[in-house]
Write a protein that holds these residues in place. Structure first.
Motif, PDB file in Angstrom:
ATOM      1  N   LYS A   5       0.834  -1.199   0.000  1.00  0.00           N
ATOM      2  CA  LYS A   5       0.000   0.000   0.000  1.00  0.00           C
ATOM      3  C   LYS A   5       0.872   1.255   0.000  1.00  0.00           C
ATOM      4  N   VAL A   6       1.914   1.245   0.800  1.00  0.00           N
ATOM      5  CA  VAL A   6       2.816   2.393   0.864  1.00  0.00           C
ATOM      6  C   VAL A   6       3.713   2.438  -0.367  1.00  0.00           C
ATOM      7  N   ASN A  10       4.512   5.543  -3.877  1.00  0.00           N
ATOM      8  CA  ASN A  10       5.803   6.095  -4.270  1.00  0.00           C
ATOM      9  C   ASN A  10       5.940   5.990  -5.787  1.00  0.00           C
ATOM     10  N   PRO A  11       5.972   7.122  -6.504  1.00  0.00           N
ATOM     11  CA  PRO A  11       6.059   7.066  -7.966  1.00  0.00           C
ATOM     12  C   PRO A  11       7.338   6.396  -8.469  1.00  0.00           C
ATOM     13  N   ILE A  12       8.388   6.442  -7.699  1.00  0.00           N
ATOM     14  CA  ILE A  12       9.635   5.775  -8.087  1.00  0.00           C
ATOM     15  C   ILE A  12       9.424   4.263  -8.116  1.00  0.00           C
ATOM     16  N   TYR A  84       4.630   2.096   8.318  1.00  0.00           N
ATOM     17  CA  TYR A  84       4.526   3.312   7.507  1.00  0.00           C
ATOM     18  C   TYR A  84       3.154   3.403   6.865  1.00  0.00           C
ATOM     19  N   THR A  85       2.635   4.621   6.780  1.00  0.00           N
ATOM     20  CA  THR A  85       1.393   4.869   6.056  1.00  0.00           C
ATOM     21  C   THR A  85       1.657   5.646   4.771  1.00  0.00           C
ATOM     22  N   LYS A  86       2.863   6.157   4.626  1.00  0.00           N
ATOM     23  CA  LYS A  86       3.306   6.832   3.405  1.00  0.00           C
ATOM     24  C   LYS A  86       4.801   6.561   3.264  1.00  0.00           C
ATOM     25  N   PRO A  87       5.358   6.729   2.062  1.00  0.00           N
ATOM     26  CA  PRO A  87       6.793   6.482   1.903  1.00  0.00           C
ATOM     27  C   PRO A  87       7.605   7.400   2.811  1.00  0.00           C
TER      28      PRO A  87
END
Length: 94
Positions: A5-6, A10-12, A84-87
């Protein structure tokens, strides 16, 4: 377990995953991205790749290398990364 999910935020990671799929297919077919000028050409290349066990094996290995985190023991993300909930940014304050 992998925190997909995280990772998909992340576009990378998304670009890395797309390249992990397309690069072995294009290399096996002897093509470059410039050779794909229509959606039907891309569709035909993908159909040809799906019907070829060798190319599928190359794609699986390539995706494995893109998804696997070599900085942790085992096959999943660390317990810290799973929270983590976001990168995580590259800043040390994160």
């Amino acid at each position: 377990m992998i925190n997909l999910k995280v990772r998909f935020r992340n576009p990378i990671f998304i670009a890395q995953l797309i390249l992990a799929i397309l690069t072995p297919i294009l290399a096996y077919a002897g093509l470059t991205v410039q050779d794909i000028t229509t959606w039907s050409a891309l569709g035909q290349i993908l159909i040809d790749a799906i019907s070829n066990p060798y190319v599928l094996g190359l794609v699986v290995v390539s995706v494995w290398n893109a998804v696997n985190d070599p900085t942790t023991a085992g096959l999943g993300d660390s317990s810290n990364a799973m929270t983590y909930t976001k990168p995580k940014s590259g800043d040390s304050d994160d």
